[in-house]
Design a protein around this motif. Sequence first.
Motif, PDB file in Angstrom:
ATOM      1  N   UNK A   6       0.880  -1.028   0.105  1.00 51.64           N
ATOM      2  CA  UNK A   6       0.070   0.076   0.046  1.00 51.64           C
ATOM      3  C   UNK A   6       0.824   1.348   0.189  1.00 51.64           C
ATOM      4  N   UNK A   7       1.964   1.373   0.700  1.00 49.56           N
ATOM      5  CA  UNK A   7       3.001   2.360   0.873  1.00 49.56           C
ATOM      6  C   UNK A   7       3.541   2.690  -0.587  1.00 49.56           C
ATOM      7  N   UNK A   8       3.857   1.519  -1.387  1.00 44.68           N
ATOM      8  CA  UNK A   8       4.169   1.750  -2.673  1.00 44.68           C
ATOM      9  C   UNK A   8       3.508   2.379  -3.547  1.00 44.68           C
ATOM     10  N   UNK A   9       2.132   1.678  -3.238  1.00 45.66           N
ATOM     11  CA  UNK A   9       1.097   2.559  -4.381  1.00 45.66           C
ATOM     12  C   UNK A   9       0.638   4.119  -4.072  1.00 45.66           C
ATOM     13  N   UNK A  10       0.865   4.319  -2.721  1.00 45.95           N
ATOM     14  CA  UNK A  10       0.741   5.716  -2.628  1.00 45.95           C
ATOM     15  C   UNK A  10       1.651   6.464  -2.838  1.00 45.95           C
ATOM     16  N   UNK A  11       3.031   5.896  -2.862  1.00 48.13           N
ATOM     17  CA  UNK A  11       4.013   6.977  -3.295  1.00 48.13           C
ATOM     18  C   UNK A  11       4.297   7.125  -4.835  1.00 48.13           C
ATOM     19  N   UNK A  14       3.903  10.027  -6.757  1.00 46.09           N
ATOM     20  CA  UNK A  14       4.716  11.173  -6.383  1.00 46.09           C
ATOM     21  C   UNK A  14       6.158  10.941  -7.390  1.00 46.09           C
ATOM     22  N   UNK A  15       6.619   9.615  -7.577  1.00 43.72           N
ATOM     23  CA  UNK A  15       7.795   9.127  -8.237  1.00 43.72           C
ATOM     24  C   UNK A  15       7.397   9.330  -9.489  1.00 43.72           C
ATOM     25  N   UNK A  16       6.606   8.612 -10.369  1.00 44.74           N
ATOM     26  CA  UNK A  16       6.381   8.621 -11.671  1.00 44.74           C
ATOM     27  C   UNK A  16       6.813   9.765 -12.496  1.00 44.74           C
ATOM     28  N   UNK A  17       6.272  10.995 -12.306  1.00 41.65           N
ATOM     29  CA  UNK A  17       6.455  12.371 -12.864  1.00 41.65           C
ATOM     30  C   UNK A  17       7.623  12.941 -12.900  1.00 41.65           C
TER      31      UNK A  17
END
Length: 155
Positions: A6-11, A14-17
Amino acid sequence: MAKISNTEKKIMPFLEPIIAEKNLELVDLEFVKEGANWYLRVYIDKEGGVDIDDCEGVSRALEAGLDAGDPIEQAYILEVSSPGIDRPLKKEADFEKYRGEIIDIKLYKARDGQKQYQGKLLGLENGAISIEYEGNLVITFEQKEVAAVRLAVIF
């Protein structure tokens, strides 16, 4: 294959762009606890490979973006690096890009007494990974039975 937390999904938003803005690809992401510390590991790549300047640039940009948005509650250590020569294959595009390459497949549960297989990647179709095994056998694995898929390192 391994589930994303869930944390990875949440961040991810923020990371991809930030990574895409630098013309890089997000290969993998891990948020794991090791000992007393949490680690956010971000693996990036580009055609021809990444260098230390790519990693440093992404690290600085991610620090600023993650600090501003604050999507992670606990303290963590950010690490940005190349996926290495044994790059994990996770996305459908990875399986297309590396079709014909030798890969290592690790299963959750043994099949025919084996948990690890190596063979030439034939493709990913309808949730099943097919490899050419031992020269002429074709074996297919459902993604749900696969723990990890990586490019094989052959010397």
